[in-house]
Design an enzyme around this catalytic site. Structure first.
Site, PDB file in Angstrom:
ATOM      1  N   ASN A  36     -22.981 -17.942  10.769  1.00 16.32           N
ATOM      2  CA  ASN A  36     -22.183 -17.759   9.548  1.00 16.32           C
ATOM      3  C   ASN A  36     -21.812 -19.112   8.945  1.00 16.32           C
ATOM      4  O   ASN A  36     -20.894 -19.204   8.133  1.00 16.32           O
ATOM      5  CB  ASN A  36     -20.899 -16.992   9.871  1.00 16.32           C
ATOM      6  CG  ASN A  36     -21.186 -15.637  10.463  1.00 16.32           C
ATOM      7  OD1 ASN A  36     -22.073 -14.930   9.987  1.00 16.32           O
ATOM      8  ND2 ASN A  36     -20.462 -15.261  11.508  1.00 16.32           N
ATOM      9  N   HIS A 123     -14.309  -4.289   9.710  1.00 13.62           N
ATOM     10  CA  HIS A 123     -14.546  -5.076  10.925  1.00 13.62           C
ATOM     11  C   HIS A 123     -13.677  -4.624  12.109  1.00 13.62           C
ATOM     12  O   HIS A 123     -12.548  -4.144  11.925  1.00 13.62           O
ATOM     13  CB  HIS A 123     -14.246  -6.545  10.616  1.00 13.62           C
ATOM     14  CG  HIS A 123     -14.694  -7.489  11.679  1.00 13.62           C
ATOM     15  ND1 HIS A 123     -13.842  -8.042  12.602  1.00 13.62           N
ATOM     16  CD2 HIS A 123     -15.929  -7.963  11.980  1.00 13.62           C
ATOM     17  CE1 HIS A 123     -14.518  -8.836  13.411  1.00 13.62           C
ATOM     18  NE2 HIS A 123     -15.791  -8.804  13.055  1.00 13.62           N
ATOM     19  N   GLU A 169     -13.295  -5.139   3.300  1.00 14.15           N
ATOM     20  CA  GLU A 169     -13.859  -6.504   3.298  1.00 14.15           C
ATOM     21  C   GLU A 169     -14.385  -6.741   1.894  1.00 14.15           C
ATOM     22  O   GLU A 169     -14.873  -5.801   1.256  1.00 14.15           O
ATOM     23  CB  GLU A 169     -15.027  -6.604   4.294  1.00 14.15           C
ATOM     24  CG  GLU A 169     -14.579  -6.517   5.728  1.00 14.15           C
ATOM     25  CD  GLU A 169     -15.740  -6.448   6.722  1.00 14.15           C
ATOM     26  OE1 GLU A 169     -16.796  -7.060   6.471  1.00 14.15           O
ATOM     27  OE2 GLU A 169     -15.584  -5.776   7.747  1.00 14.15           O
ATOM     28  N   SER A 173     -19.822  -7.704   6.456  1.00  8.53           N
ATOM     29  CA  SER A 173     -20.435  -8.654   7.384  1.00  8.53           C
ATOM     30  C   SER A 173     -21.819  -8.244   7.871  1.00  8.53           C
ATOM     31  O   SER A 173     -22.635  -9.089   8.202  1.00  8.53           O
ATOM     32  CB  SER A 173     -19.524  -8.862   8.592  1.00  8.53           C
ATOM     33  OG  SER A 173     -19.296  -7.644   9.263  1.00  8.53           O
ATOM     34  N   ASP A 198     -10.323  -8.601   3.346  1.00  9.41           N
ATOM     35  CA  ASP A 198     -10.864  -9.547   4.320  1.00  9.41           C
ATOM     36  C   ASP A 198     -12.014 -10.306   3.638  1.00  9.41           C
ATOM     37  O   ASP A 198     -13.071  -9.747   3.372  1.00  9.41           O
ATOM     38  CB  ASP A 198     -11.352  -8.767   5.542  1.00  9.41           C
ATOM     39  CG  ASP A 198     -11.857  -9.675   6.649  1.00  9.41           C
ATOM     40  OD1 ASP A 198     -12.137 -10.850   6.369  1.00  9.41           O
ATOM     41  OD2 ASP A 198     -11.987  -9.188   7.784  1.00  9.41           O
ATOM     42  N   HIS A 201     -16.518 -13.320   4.811  1.00  8.65           N
ATOM     43  CA  HIS A 201     -17.881 -13.763   4.476  1.00  8.65           C
ATOM     44  C   HIS A 201     -18.033 -14.204   3.017  1.00  8.65           C
ATOM     45  O   HIS A 201     -19.104 -14.674   2.622  1.00  8.65           O
ATOM     46  CB  HIS A 201     -18.886 -12.656   4.833  1.00  8.65           C
ATOM     47  CG  HIS A 201     -18.901 -12.400   6.302  1.00  8.65           C
ATOM     48  ND1 HIS A 201     -19.722 -13.087   7.166  1.00  8.65           N
ATOM     49  CD2 HIS A 201     -18.128 -11.588   7.073  1.00  8.65           C
ATOM     50  CE1 HIS A 201     -19.464 -12.689   8.408  1.00  8.65           C
ATOM     51  NE2 HIS A 201     -18.513 -11.782   8.380  1.00  8.65           N
ATOM     52  N   LYS A 231     -16.457 -19.539   9.371  1.00  9.28           N
ATOM     53  CA  LYS A 231     -17.751 -19.171   8.770  1.00  9.28           C
ATOM     54  C   LYS A 231     -18.119 -20.280   7.776  1.00  9.28           C
ATOM     55  O   LYS A 231     -18.437 -21.375   8.208  1.00  9.28           O
ATOM     56  CB  LYS A 231     -17.664 -17.767   8.212  1.00  9.28           C
ATOM     57  CG  LYS A 231     -17.263 -16.782   9.355  1.00  9.28           C
ATOM     58  CD  LYS A 231     -17.184 -15.372   8.933  1.00  9.28           C
ATOM     59  CE  LYS A 231     -16.435 -14.498   9.930  1.00  9.28           C
ATOM     60  NZ  LYS A 231     -16.901 -14.518  11.302  1.00  9.28           N
TER      61      LYS A 231
HETATM   62  C1  LIG Z   1     -15.286  -9.369   8.410  1.00  8.06           C
HETATM   63  C2  LIG Z   1     -14.729 -10.166   9.504  1.00  8.06           C
HETATM   64  N1  LIG Z   1     -13.397 -10.238   9.665  1.00  8.06           N
HETATM   65  C3  LIG Z   1     -12.832 -10.954  10.673  1.00  8.06           C
HETATM   66  C4  LIG Z   1     -13.616 -11.644  11.566  1.00  8.06           C
HETATM   67  C5  LIG Z   1     -12.959 -12.387  12.680  1.00  8.06           C
HETATM   68  O1  LIG Z   1     -12.833 -13.730  12.358  1.00  8.06           O
HETATM   69  P1  LIG Z   1     -12.843 -14.830  13.508  1.00  8.06           P
HETATM   70  O2  LIG Z   1     -14.268 -15.026  13.899  1.00  8.06           O
HETATM   71  O3  LIG Z   1     -12.202 -16.009  12.897  1.00  8.06           O
HETATM   72  O4  LIG Z   1     -12.032 -14.273  14.650  1.00  8.06           O
HETATM   73  C6  LIG Z   1     -15.001 -11.627  11.417  1.00  8.06           C
HETATM   74  C7  LIG Z   1     -15.864 -12.436  12.316  1.00  8.06           C
HETATM   75  O5  LIG Z   1     -16.445 -12.069  13.220  1.00  8.06           O
HETATM   76  C8  LIG Z   1     -15.578 -10.854  10.393  1.00  8.06           C
HETATM   77  O6  LIG Z   1     -16.903 -10.765  10.244  1.00  8.06           O
END
Ligand SMILES: Cc1ncc(COP(=O)(O)O)c(C=O)c1O
Length: 381
Positions: A36, A123, A169, A173, A198, A201, A231
């Site tokens: 990412n 997620h 989101e 993702s 969220d 990405h 990311k």
């Molecule tokens: C959409 C989404 N939210 C949250 C996260 C979690 O973030 P982090 O990797 O900083 O724990 C991720 C990552 O895996 C993600 O893809």
């Protein structure tokens, strides 16, 4: 070791093997089509220099405690102030990672009398918070604005008096598609609720200066945005932006903020530099956009698939075993392409998740899709 525990874990692992769902960690090797690190910042000289300079300034490696005790450092404060300016939020709170932030906000903010409406593809970290919440929670089909509105209306009709929280989101993702944020924000506004976006990405990639897809929404009063820093920002942590009073509430109530050691102040310095890079080096985003367009063309031409319109290009396979074997073949040929299987994605939708980053160029993208097209043809469904 306990005989019962051993038998139990052996049975579970054997079951995962049987369904081609056994996982193990593998070092990244070959050309990066899996990370990412969209803007190639993870190993950028500017981030390394930011850390070195912070060390020279006397910034410690460890925070030494929770933010509410001795662990709060001026580096955290500077980052949060700059991030609030950058993302256009009244206040920002820096968490150790996006998982903790999502789980904190969904488990802490919605109360028993509230409703959480969340996208079916949200997620795992948001889901963790939702499952821990006492609020009523309901999933709606992916990117379905009408279903979201209907869920809120139905809950109100049945006597729901609290706050509706909508969880999505901005850029998914595992599918790479964008959420209909304007419609969702209108629902939150209409029903006196909150929209929690969220931006994991999208941060760094979309929106003016990489501020994310929510940056263009007309009103931000009832919106929370989560910008993860591991990311496109190339570091780690997560910046949650929203009204100051909501952030104050989290500081007082979010257990995984309160009862956890603060993230390294050095990391806060690196994230601050990453925000400067977003503003100073727009050419990174322009370059990524060109690579995305090129990858989308190759995907269409060689695999006859419609591109997602983002840097995340899923290639649906369906069967877990087949997805894993194609990914292994690609890795053996020098392309780091990974298979994503349930429960990360819904049952029957195992896929290769191709991500486009500045760690590759057009030639490598073309070569990868050529090999992938062959691998798909030669692997029997
Ligand atoms: C959409 C989404 N939210 C949250 C996260 C979690 O973030 P982090 O990797 O900083 O724990 C991720 C990552 O895996 C993600 O893809």
């Amino acid at each position: 070791m306990s005989v019962v525990a051993l038998a139990r874990v052996e049975k579970t692992l054997a079951g995962l093997e049987r369904k081609s769902r056994f996982r193990s960690v593998a070092l990244g090797s070959g050309i990066d089509f899996a990370s990412n690190d969209y803007l190639g910042l993870a190993s950028s000289p500017r981030l390394k220099t930011a850390i070195n300079t912070a060390i020279k300034r006397g910034v410690p490696v460890g925070a030494g405690g929770s933010r509410l005790l001795r662990g709060h450092h001026i580096e955290h404060e500077m980052l949060e102030n700059e991030a609030a300016q950058f993302f256009g939020a009244e206040r920002v709170l820096y968490f150790a990672n996006g998982y903790a932030a999502n789980s904190a906000l969904f488990s802490t903010l919605p109360q028993r009398e509230d409703l959480i409406v969340y996208d079916a593809l949200i997620h795992a970290s948001a889901l963790e918070g939702i499952l821990a919440s006492k609020a009523t929670a309901t999933a709606v089909p992916h990117n379905d604005v009408d279903a979201c509105e209907l869920a809120v209306r139905k809950w109100r009709r049945q006597g729901g008096k609290g706050v509706p929280w909508i969880g999505v989101e901005s850029l998914y993702s595992m599918d790479g598609d964008k959420a209909p944020l304007v419609g969702l924000a209108e629902i939150a506004e209409r029903h006196d609720g909150f929209l929690v976006i969220d931006e994991a990405h999208a941060t760094g990639v979309f929106g003016k200066d990489g501020r994310g897809l929510a940056a263009d929404l007309p009103t931000r009063n009832n919106i929370l945005t989560l910008h993860t820093c591991g990311k496109a920002l190339g570091a780690s942590g997560a910046l949650l932006g929203g009204p100051a009073i909501i952030i104050n509430y989290l500081v007082n109530r979010a257990r995984n903020f309160i009862y956890s050691t603060a993230p390294s102040p050095l990391m806060a310095a690196a994230v601050r530099e990453a925000l400067h890079i977003l503003a100073d080096e727009p050419e990174r985003r322009d370059h990524l956009e060109r690579l995305m367009a090129h990858a989308g063309d190759r995907l269409q031409l060689q695999l006859a698939k419609t591109p997602s319109g983002s840097q995340i290009l899923p290639v649906l396979i369906g069967d877990n075993g087949r997805a894993v074997s194609i990914a292994r073949r690609m890795q053996a040929e020098g392309f780091d392409v990974r298979a994503i299987r349930p429960p990360t994605v819904p049952e029957g939708t195992a896929r290769l998740r191709v991500s486009v980053t500045l760690n590759v160029d057009e030639e490598k993208i073309s070569a990868m899709f050529e090999r992938l097209s062959l691998a798909l043809m030669e692997s029997t469904p």
